[in-house]
Design a protein around this motif. Structure first.
Motif, short mmCIF file in Angstrom:
data_model
loop_
_atom_site.label_atom_id
_atom_site.label_comp_id
_atom_site.label_asym_id
_atom_site.label_seq_id
_atom_site.Cartn_x
_atom_site.Cartn_y
_atom_site.Cartn_z
N GLN A 1 -59.79 12.03 -28.59
CA GLN A 1 -59.81 12.66 -28.11
C GLN A 1 -58.59 13.96 -28.37
N LEU A 2 -58.33 14.41 -27.36
CA LEU A 2 -57.78 16.68 -27.92
C LEU A 2 -56.84 16.93 -26.59
N VAL A 3 -55.70 17.20 -26.06
CA VAL A 3 -54.69 17.17 -25.24
C VAL A 3 -53.59 18.54 -26.12
N SER B 1 -55.76 12.51 -31.17
CA SER B 1 -55.97 11.18 -31.57
C SER B 1 -57.21 10.94 -31.97
N GLY B 2 -57.02 9.31 -32.53
CA GLY B 2 -58.63 8.89 -32.88
C GLY B 2 -58.87 8.38 -34.17
N GLY C 1 -60.86 19.36 -26.27
CA GLY C 1 -59.62 18.97 -25.49
C GLY C 1 -59.65 19.88 -23.69
N GLN C 2 -59.32 19.00 -22.40
CA GLN C 2 -59.16 19.48 -21.04
C GLN C 2 -59.24 20.98 -21.35
#
Length: 122
Positions: free
Chosen positions: A3-5, A25-26, A113-114
């Motif tokens: 997961q990328l933020v 994360s992950g 990511g978003q």
């Protein structure tokens, strides 16, 4: 799974600077090549920069070379994009991505990511 933020986007005047961050994360962060891409309104997503697994090798698009710097901190699972001497044409949504191939195409990256918005005013 990774997961990328992203964070750090915003509004800046031409000639200014911003620093984008992307926290992962992950799975093991150091297993991945990390890249930054951007997409301006009405345009296709384009490659900006990438960095190897251990931060030794970097590669930039010609349009940002000498102005942007990509770096990573594997202890903090974070990749950065320092953007200096920003121009109005840098205005776009910026995305970080994780992949296993050191490429410059979107297809080389599996996790995204978003995005974070960057607006450069003239």
């Amino acid at each position: 799974q990774v997961q990328l933020v992203e964070s750090g986007g915003g509004l800046v005047q031409a000639g200014g600077s911003l620093r984008l961050s992307c926290e992962a994360s992950g799975r093991i962060f150091s297993s991945y090549v990390m890249g930054w891409f951007r997409q301006a309104p009405g345009k296709e997503r384009e490659f900006v920069a990438r960095i190897g697994r251990y931060g030794i090798s970097t590669y930039y698009a010609d349009s940002v070379k000498g102005r942007f710097t990509i770096s990573r901190d594997n202890a903090k699972n974070t990749v950065f994009l320092q953007m200096n001497s920003l121009k109005p044409e840098d205005t776009a949504d910026y995305y970080c991505a994780a992949g296993v191939v050191a490429g410059s195409g979107s297809e080389d990256y599996r996790y995204w990511g978003q995005g974070t918005q960057v607006t450069v005013s003239s």
